[in-house]
Design an enzyme around this catalytic site. Structure first.
Site, PDB file in Angstrom:
ATOM      1  N   CYS A  86     -10.770 118.479 -69.466  1.00 45.33           N
ATOM      2  CA  CYS A  86      -9.587 117.709 -69.583  1.00 45.33           C
ATOM      3  C   CYS A  86      -8.224 118.292 -69.124  1.00 45.33           C
ATOM      4  CB  CYS A  86      -9.700 116.725 -70.712  1.00 45.33           C
ATOM      5  SG  CYS A  86      -8.716 115.278 -70.434  1.00 45.33           S
ATOM      6  N   HIS A 203     -15.150 114.447 -71.311  1.00 45.34           N
ATOM      7  CA  HIS A 203     -15.235 115.067 -72.444  1.00 45.34           C
ATOM      8  C   HIS A 203     -16.950 115.275 -73.138  1.00 45.34           C
ATOM      9  CE1 HIS A 203     -11.092 115.461 -73.759  1.00 45.34           C
ATOM     10  NE2 HIS A 203     -10.892 114.490 -73.015  1.00 45.34           N
ATOM     11  N   GLU A 205     -18.087 117.259 -75.190  1.00 44.46           N
ATOM     12  CA  GLU A 205     -18.061 117.511 -76.518  1.00 44.46           C
ATOM     13  C   GLU A 205     -18.153 116.168 -77.392  1.00 44.46           C
ATOM     14  OE1 GLU A 205     -13.513 117.562 -75.715  1.00 44.46           O
ATOM     15  OE2 GLU A 205     -15.457 117.618 -74.666  1.00 44.46           O
TER      16      GLU A 205
END
Length: 229
Positions: A86, A203, A205
Site C-alpha cells: 500500500c 493488504h 497481512e
C-alpha cells in the site's frame, strides 16, 4: 527468517504486518524507525501501509527521502528481498525501487473493501505458495492506488513477467468491473527485474486468520518463509 518492518510518521499497518510475520515465523520482526539508516542485518525488509508524513506533497515522496530508505536501496541492490504494501508500494516507486507510479483513484474516492486478485505468476519468493491463475480475496484501503506506467514500461513488465497480481472478478475475469481504482491493465502489484522487490496495493497481512474474514494472504508470508529460511 529474520525480518525488519519500517516505521514512518503516519504508518498505521506496521503492527498488522508484524503480527502476520510473527504468526507464520514464530519470531517478532525488528521494528525500524525511519530515521535509522543502520539497522541489523535481516532476510526481509517490509515497507508497510499507512499515511507516511500524512501523504503531504505526494504519497510516499517524503518517506522515500528518509535515511532508512537509502539503506533499503543499498540492501535491495545486494539482493535483500523487499515487500512493500500500500503506502509502502508508493514509497518504493518514489524511491526508484519499482517502476511506475500510484495516482489518485480514478473515481477520486477512498476505497476500503475486499477485492479479488488474479495471481500472475508463482515464480517468485513472494508468490511460490500460489499458482498462476489462482484467484484470491484480500482487502484494500487506499485513495491513491491507481497504478500507472508508460506503455513501453508496461510492455516490458508484461514481457519479463514482472506483473505479480491483477484486480479481477471472483471468477478470474480481468475487466474494469473488478478494478477498484482505475489501475492501468488492472495491475495490483509488480516486481523488480530480479523479483526480489514486490509492491502491491492490497493488504495480504489483513487476510491471514479466519477472524479477519479470510486467509488468502497467509500463503504470501508462508511462501517467503519457505524461500528465505
Amino acid at each position: 527468517m529474520k525480518s525488519a518492518v519500517l516505521v514512518f510518521p503516519g504508518s498505521n499497518r506496521e503492527v498488522d504486518v508484524a503480527q502476520a510475520i510473527e504468526l507464520v515465523t514464530g519470531r517478532k520482526p525488528q521494528m525500524v524507525w525511519h530515521g535509522d539508516g543502520n539497522f541489523e542485518k535481516t532476510d526481509l525488509i517490509v515497507v508497510p501501509g499507512g499515511f507516511s508524513y500524512g501523504d503531504y506533497l505526494r504519497c510516499g515522496a517524503m518517506a522515500a527521502q528518509s535515511p532508512v530508505m537509502a539503506e533499503v536501496k543499498r540492501r535491495a541492490a545486494q539482493g535483500v528481498p523487499v515487500l512493500a504494501i500500500c503506502n509502502g508500494f508508493q514509497i518504493v516507486t518514489e524511491a526508484g525501487l519499482l517502476p511506475g507510479t500510484l495516482m489518485r483513484n480514478a473515481h477520486l474516492k477512498f476505497v476500503c473493501r475486499d477485492v479479488h486478485l488474479k495471481v500472475e505468476t508463482s515464480q517468485s519468493l513472494f508468490t511460490n505458495r500460489y499458482h498462476a491463475g489462482q484467484v484470491i480475496r484480500v482487502p484494500v484501503a487506499h485513495a491513491e492506488g491507481n497504478y500507472f506506467a508508460s506503455e513501453n514500461t508496461l510492455n516490458r513488465l508484461e514481457d519479463r513477467g514482472q506483473v505479480a497480481f491483477r484486480y479481477c472478478a471472483p471468477d478470474g475475469t480481468v475487466d474494469p468491473d473488478g478494478n477498484p481504482n482505475g489501475s492501468i491493465r488492472n495491475i495490483a502489484g509488480v516486481f523488480n527485474e530480479t523479483k526480489t522487490v514486490m509492491g502491491l496495493m492490497p493488504h495480504p497481512e489483513n487476510a491471514v486468520e479466519p477472524m479477519f474474514g479470510g486467509c488468502d494472504g497467509r500463503a504470501l508470508f508462508e511462501g517467503m518463509v519457505d524461500a528465505l529460511s
